[in-house]
Motif scaffolding. Structure first.
Motif, PDB file in Angstrom:
ATOM      1  N   VAL A  78       1.085  -1.324   0.069  1.00 57.09           N
ATOM      2  CA  VAL A  78       0.294  -0.115   0.131  1.00 57.09           C
ATOM      3  C   VAL A  78       1.337   0.963   0.132  1.00 57.09           C
ATOM      4  O   VAL A  78       2.282   1.106   0.555  1.00 57.09           O
ATOM      5  N   TYR A  79       0.407   2.471  -0.545  1.00 50.62           N
ATOM      6  CA  TYR A  79       0.752   3.866  -0.639  1.00 50.62           C
ATOM      7  C   TYR A  79       0.567   4.611   0.811  1.00 50.62           C
ATOM      8  O   TYR A  79       2.014   4.892   1.532  1.00 50.62           O
ATOM      9  N   GLU A  80      -0.250   4.970   1.349  1.00 50.55           N
ATOM     10  CA  GLU A  80      -0.063   5.484   2.345  1.00 50.55           C
ATOM     11  C   GLU A  80      -1.248   4.597   3.680  1.00 50.55           C
ATOM     12  O   GLU A  80      -1.907   4.088   3.070  1.00 50.55           O
ATOM     13  N   VAL A  81      -0.857   5.113   5.097  1.00 48.39           N
ATOM     14  CA  VAL A  81      -1.694   4.214   5.585  1.00 48.39           C
ATOM     15  C   VAL A  81      -2.116   5.646   6.991  1.00 48.39           C
ATOM     16  O   VAL A  81      -0.913   6.164   7.362  1.00 48.39           O
ATOM     17  N   MET A  82      -2.720   5.782   7.852  1.00 45.92           N
ATOM     18  CA  MET A  82      -2.736   6.419   8.379  1.00 45.92           C
ATOM     19  C   MET A  82      -3.928   6.114   9.498  1.00 45.92           C
ATOM     20  O   MET A  82      -4.465   4.934   9.184  1.00 45.92           O
ATOM     21  N   LEU A  83      -3.666   5.932  10.748  1.00 42.91           N
ATOM     22  CA  LEU A  83      -5.378   5.999  12.153  1.00 42.91           C
ATOM     23  C   LEU A  83      -5.073   7.492  13.153  1.00 42.91           C
ATOM     24  O   LEU A  83      -4.371   8.038  13.045  1.00 42.91           O
ATOM     25  N   LEU A  84      -6.411   7.109  12.930  1.00 45.71           N
ATOM     26  CA  LEU A  84      -7.165   8.381  13.931  1.00 45.71           C
ATOM     27  C   LEU A  84      -8.046   8.119  15.484  1.00 45.71           C
ATOM     28  O   LEU A  84      -8.543   6.718  14.740  1.00 45.71           O
ATOM     29  N   LYS A  85      -7.908   8.587  16.219  1.00 44.94           N
ATOM     30  CA  LYS A  85      -8.817   8.468  17.341  1.00 44.94           C
ATOM     31  C   LYS A  85      -8.906   9.708  17.742  1.00 44.94           C
ATOM     32  O   LYS A  85      -9.002  10.496  17.934  1.00 44.94           O
ATOM     33  N   ASP A  86     -10.861   9.312  17.317  1.00 40.82           N
ATOM     34  CA  ASP A  86     -11.792  10.701  18.211  1.00 40.82           C
ATOM     35  C   ASP A  86     -11.171  11.805  16.786  1.00 40.82           C
ATOM     36  O   ASP A  86     -11.297  13.245  16.524  1.00 40.82           O
ATOM     37  N   ASN A  87     -11.194  11.672  15.454  1.00 43.64           N
ATOM     38  CA  ASN A  87     -10.981  12.188  13.931  1.00 43.64           C
ATOM     39  C   ASN A  87      -9.836  12.594  14.354  1.00 43.64           C
ATOM     40  O   ASN A  87      -9.286  13.929  13.504  1.00 43.64           O
ATOM     41  N   ASP A  88      -8.671  12.588  15.593  1.00 42.23           N
ATOM     42  CA  ASP A  88      -7.519  13.011  15.226  1.00 42.23           C
ATOM     43  C   ASP A  88      -6.546  12.628  14.753  1.00 42.23           C
ATOM     44  O   ASP A  88      -6.366  11.448  15.464  1.00 42.23           O
ATOM     45  N   THR A  89      -5.391  13.173  13.801  1.00 42.63           N
ATOM     46  CA  THR A  89      -4.814  11.959  12.863  1.00 42.63           C
ATOM     47  C   THR A  89      -3.045  11.790  14.246  1.00 42.63           C
ATOM     48  O   THR A  89      -3.022  12.714  14.913  1.00 42.63           O
ATOM     49  N   ILE A  90      -3.360  10.662  14.734  1.00 46.32           N
ATOM     50  CA  ILE A  90      -2.120  10.452  14.768  1.00 46.32           C
ATOM     51  C   ILE A  90      -1.147   9.516  14.171  1.00 46.32           C
ATOM     52  O   ILE A  90       0.277   9.627  15.290  1.00 46.32           O
ATOM     53  N   TYR A  91      -0.785   9.091  13.368  1.00 46.57           N
ATOM     54  CA  TYR A  91      -0.208   8.271  12.943  1.00 46.57           C
ATOM     55  C   TYR A  91      -0.473   8.265  11.383  1.00 46.57           C
ATOM     56  O   TYR A  91      -0.974   8.450  10.446  1.00 46.57           O
ATOM     57  N   HIS A  92       0.681   8.453  10.435  1.00 47.27           N
ATOM     58  CA  HIS A  92       0.184   8.569   8.919  1.00 47.27           C
ATOM     59  C   HIS A  92       1.712   8.073   8.539  1.00 47.27           C
ATOM     60  O   HIS A  92       2.961   8.595   8.793  1.00 47.27           O
ATOM     61  N   THR A  93       1.951   7.841   7.400  1.00 51.12           N
ATOM     62  CA  THR A  93       2.713   7.179   6.297  1.00 51.12           C
ATOM     63  C   THR A  93       2.657   7.260   5.472  1.00 51.12           C
ATOM     64  O   THR A  93       1.673   7.403   4.022  1.00 51.12           O
ATOM     65  N   LYS A  94       3.506   7.726   4.287  1.00 45.93           N
ATOM     66  CA  LYS A  94       3.310   7.497   2.638  1.00 45.93           C
ATOM     67  C   LYS A  94       4.238   6.605   2.263  1.00 45.93           C
ATOM     68  O   LYS A  94       5.363   7.333   2.375  1.00 45.93           O
ATOM     69  N   MET A  95       4.886   6.144   1.502  1.00 43.52           N
ATOM     70  CA  MET A  95       5.664   5.513   0.389  1.00 43.52           C
ATOM     71  C   MET A  95       6.388   6.789  -0.498  1.00 43.52           C
ATOM     72  O   MET A  95       6.043   5.810  -1.615  1.00 43.52           O
ATOM     73  N   ASP A  96       7.047   7.644  -0.569  1.00 42.94           N
ATOM     74  CA  ASP A  96       7.978   8.390  -1.244  1.00 42.94           C
ATOM     75  C   ASP A  96       8.708   7.698  -1.764  1.00 42.94           C
ATOM     76  O   ASP A  96       9.447   7.964  -2.958  1.00 42.94           O
ATOM     77  N   ALA A  97       9.725   7.386  -0.812  1.00 40.78           N
ATOM     78  CA  ALA A  97      11.117   7.397  -0.788  1.00 40.78           C
ATOM     79  C   ALA A  97      11.453   6.387  -0.077  1.00 40.78           C
ATOM     80  O   ALA A  97      10.917   6.483   1.297  1.00 40.78           O
ATOM     81  N   VAL A  98      13.099   6.081  -0.266  1.00 45.76           N
ATOM     82  CA  VAL A  98      13.595   5.116   0.730  1.00 45.76           C
ATOM     83  C   VAL A  98      14.381   4.822   0.500  1.00 45.76           C
ATOM     84  O   VAL A  98      14.637   4.092  -0.661  1.00 45.76           O
ATOM     85  N   SER A  99      15.997   4.924   1.279  1.00 43.43           N
ATOM     86  CA  SER A  99      17.465   5.129   0.853  1.00 43.43           C
ATOM     87  C   SER A  99      17.183   3.596   1.197  1.00 43.43           C
ATOM     88  O   SER A  99      16.743   2.630   1.964  1.00 43.43           O
ATOM     89  N   PHE A 100      18.530   3.038   0.129  1.00 47.33           N
ATOM     90  CA  PHE A 100      19.411   1.613   1.208  1.00 47.33           C
ATOM     91  C   PHE A 100      19.292   1.616   2.311  1.00 47.33           C
ATOM     92  O   PHE A 100      19.368   0.068   3.035  1.00 47.33           O
ATOM     93  N   LYS A 101      19.995   2.505   2.673  1.00 44.08           N
ATOM     94  CA  LYS A 101      20.462   2.364   4.625  1.00 44.08           C
ATOM     95  C   LYS A 101      19.283   2.327   5.472  1.00 44.08           C
ATOM     96  O   LYS A 101      19.044   2.196   6.326  1.00 44.08           O
ATOM     97  N   GLU A 102      17.542   2.526   4.635  1.00 45.96           N
ATOM     98  CA  GLU A 102      17.205   2.563   5.483  1.00 45.96           C
ATOM     99  C   GLU A 102      16.448   0.995   5.473  1.00 45.96           C
ATOM    100  O   GLU A 102      14.796   0.956   6.346  1.00 45.96           O
ATOM    101  N   ASN A 103      16.649   0.473   4.684  1.00 42.57           N
ATOM    102  CA  ASN A 103      15.788  -0.773   5.050  1.00 42.57           C
ATOM    103  C   ASN A 103      15.940  -1.817   5.931  1.00 42.57           C
ATOM    104  O   ASN A 103      15.743  -2.358   6.264  1.00 42.57           O
ATOM    105  N   ALA A 104      17.025  -1.831   6.709  1.00 36.76           N
ATOM    106  CA  ALA A 104      17.545  -2.621   7.943  1.00 36.76           C
ATOM    107  C   ALA A 104      16.343  -2.021   8.426  1.00 36.76           C
ATOM    108  O   ALA A 104      16.370  -2.595   9.660  1.00 36.76           O
ATOM    109  N   PHE A 105      15.581  -0.705   8.867  1.00 40.60           N
ATOM    110  CA  PHE A 105      14.810  -0.571   9.729  1.00 40.60           C
ATOM    111  C   PHE A 105      13.614  -1.322   9.338  1.00 40.60           C
ATOM    112  O   PHE A 105      12.271  -0.931  10.266  1.00 40.60           O
TER     113      PHE A 105
END
Length: 574
Positions: free
Chosen positions: A256-283
């Protein structure tokens, strides 16, 4: 003292995270042309959660066949050509005037001029595997120019083209769908499960102090929990979601491209897959619920960010992904999952923060030593020594080193940590083997023991009378001995055969214990190029002018990782 040093280390990591996550991908106006002259259908998306890495590009279907014409997506020059039995197989890299780079992987071959150059370099280096960096004036290409032919080389699971767009000197893959590649996609992502994790021993989730998994169903176009009842929670938790995407004309389960989690309509978590460096793969192994992946083969994306997780995909993460439910209220939670084309799926569920004592608690008593990131550590157990460098883990972990003898194996089995614990840096395991004779020690290696009690080669490195393993995989290890030669099996060829009407000759090579280290083919006393297809365990000679008229002497030598050698010698006629 160790814990206080760890707190100082956390402050440094937090400052670094703020700097890293402030970086966002620039909107690109650099539209690239398609690498194919047919509509694009994907079997893999950018940022997809793979084994130990994020998928760095898009996988384009080629109708289950190889040999499709591949074109340059933009003008530039061929800056790199890499050939390997693994990874991207035969891969071509083009650097463009705007500083970006396009990468084409799992190819069958290249255009005639590039193929000739590669073959010359392979003979010069006497190696099928090469990593070449031609001068920028050698292979200039125009947008839409034919550069290669699609294939299934390397670690590919089927015919397709792996396409990447990179920036920052080729070190940071970007989402190719942001550069004008059109994909027909009218299907919203699928949500299959969620997870809720207790943050401490006092958190209660539906009466239990343990991770709780919930099945998700689709009902009237919307996603709901299977029982569709409020979840009773008291205390601090974080969440996980198991989700994937599908595209038109494809049955593949893509990321998937984007994930959000809302708590009582307040966004508390948000990710987007636009760029990931090779150094970040280990994460990646910190990004997911690594234990659930090992046990369930499902990759849950977690809302919490471990101290050593420096991913840039986080757009927002309040309170480090931890939510508190302590005031006897009902909270409305909502996961929103989207693909790059904007198709969206929603899951809504309620949480009732009700104080209660856990009636069921299965969390085992922690055994071993609590190891903090940022600090090197050493554990010993009789003839075993475990060295863990600073930042070996993403967060504090309990690590145990032990050993036991069994009737199944001739040697002791060492239990090194837990296979459910991911490592950021490699640990070093040193195993002394004083009871193995000198004549057999050179043929002894460290073998990994899986959950089915099957062994596989791990390492043959040695220091004195010790065997050394460098790895990121905790689990069970033991000694094994390999005195058996590799296997060479001819395919439709034999000693004395006339092959004048053949285009290729092939041999199957394999070693069931320590694995193939290298193979050396010669023809009439000179090194011969034979392509290695690791998936099929085959080496292939494409017959050319090096096979002379009349009698030819062909030899193939194969060596495994413990120095056992098998030789084959044939006389072939043309």
């Amino acid at each position: 003292m160790q814990k206080s040093r760890y707190i100082v280390f956390l402050l440094f990591v937090l400052l670094f995270k703020v700097t890293l996550n402030a970086q966002t991908k620039k909107d690109s106006t650099n539209n690239f042309s398609s690498p194919f002259n047919f509509p694009l259908f994907l079997s893999g998306s950018f940022g997809e959660l793979r084994s130990n890495h994020f998928h760095g590009g898009i996988d384009i279907k080629t109708g289950g066949v190889t040999g499709k014409i591949v074109k340059a997506v933009k003008e530039g020059y061929v800056s790199r050509i890499k050939i390997s039995p693994w990874g991207y197989g035969k891969a071509l890299y083009i650097t463009h005037p705007n500083g970006l780079m396009s990468v084409y992987g799992h190819l069958r071959g290249f255009t005639e001029d590039i193929e000739k150059y590669v073959k010359e370099q392979q003979y010069l280096k006497e190696s099928f595997s090469v990593n070449l960096f031609p001068d920028k004036n050698v292979f200039k290409v125009k947008k839409g120019q034919i550069i290669a032919y699609s294939g299934n080389s390397g670690s590919s699971g089927g015919p397709h083209l792996h396409l990447e767009i990179r920036e920052k000197n080729g070190t940071v893959p970007l989402n190719p769908l942001g550069f004008g590649f059109k994909i027909k996609d009218n299907i919203a992502p699928l949500i299959k499960n969620i997870a809720i994790y207790p943050e401490n021993d006092s958190t209660v989730i539906n009466g239990k102090n343990e991770t709780s998994y919930f099945k998700v169903l689709k009902n009237n176009g919307n996603y709901v929990l299977k029982n569709n009842k409020p979840i009773e929670i008291y205390g601090d938790t974080h969440f996980g979601i198991f989700t994937y995407d599908k595209h038109d004309g494809s049955h593949n389960k893509n990321g998937v491209y984007e994930v959000m989690l809302l708590k009582d309509n307040d966004t508390i978590y948000h990710t987007k897959m636009d760029a990931v460096s090779f150094k970040e793969n280990a994460f990646l192994n910190s990004y997911i619920d690594f234990g659930a992946y090992k046990n369930q083969k499902k990759r849950y994306q977690r809302t919490i960010i471990d101290p050593m997780n420096l991913l840039r995909v986080y757009r927002l993460n309040k309170n480090n992904g931890v939510s508190s439910f302590v005031n006897d209220s009902i909270y409305s939670m909502r996961f929103i999952v989207s693909d790059f084309n904007g198709n969206q799926s929603d899951l809504e569920f309620d949480i009732y923060s009700k104080r209660s004592k856990p009636f069921h608690q299965t969390n085992p008593i922690k055994e071993g030593t609590l190891i903090y990131p940022g600090l090197p550590s050493v554990l010993t157990y009789e003839e075993a020594l475990l060295k863990m460098p600073a930042n070996c883990f993403y967060k504090p972990e309990w690590i145990k080193l032990s050993g036991k003898s069994t009737e199944t194996y001739p040697f002791r089995i060492f239990e090194v940590g837990s296979p459910e614990i991911p490592c950021y840096h490699r640990f070093v395991l040193s195993l002394a083997a004083p009871y193995i004779s000198d004549s057999l020690f050179s043929k002894t290696y460290i073998a990994r023991v899986n959950k089915h009690n099957k062994t596989s080669f791990a390492s043959a490195k040695r220091e004195g009378k010790n065997l050394i393993l460098k790895s990121k995989s905790f689990g069970k290890y033991t000694f094994a001995i390999d005195t058996i030669q590799p296997v060479i099996k001819p395919i439709s060829v034999y000693d004395g055969k006339n092959i004048s009407k053949h285009n290729i000759i092939r041999f199957k090579i394999y070693d069931r214990q320590s694995g193939i280290k290298k193979y050396t083919p010669t023809l009439n006393g000179k090194w011969l190029l034979m392509e290695y297809d690791a998936k099929k365990s085959q080496v292939i000679y494409k017959i050319d002018h090096r096979l002379v008229k009349g009698r030819n002497k062909f030899e193939l030598q194969v060596e495994d990782n413990l120095g056992n050698i098998k030789k084959l010698s044939y006389t072939l006629y043309k």
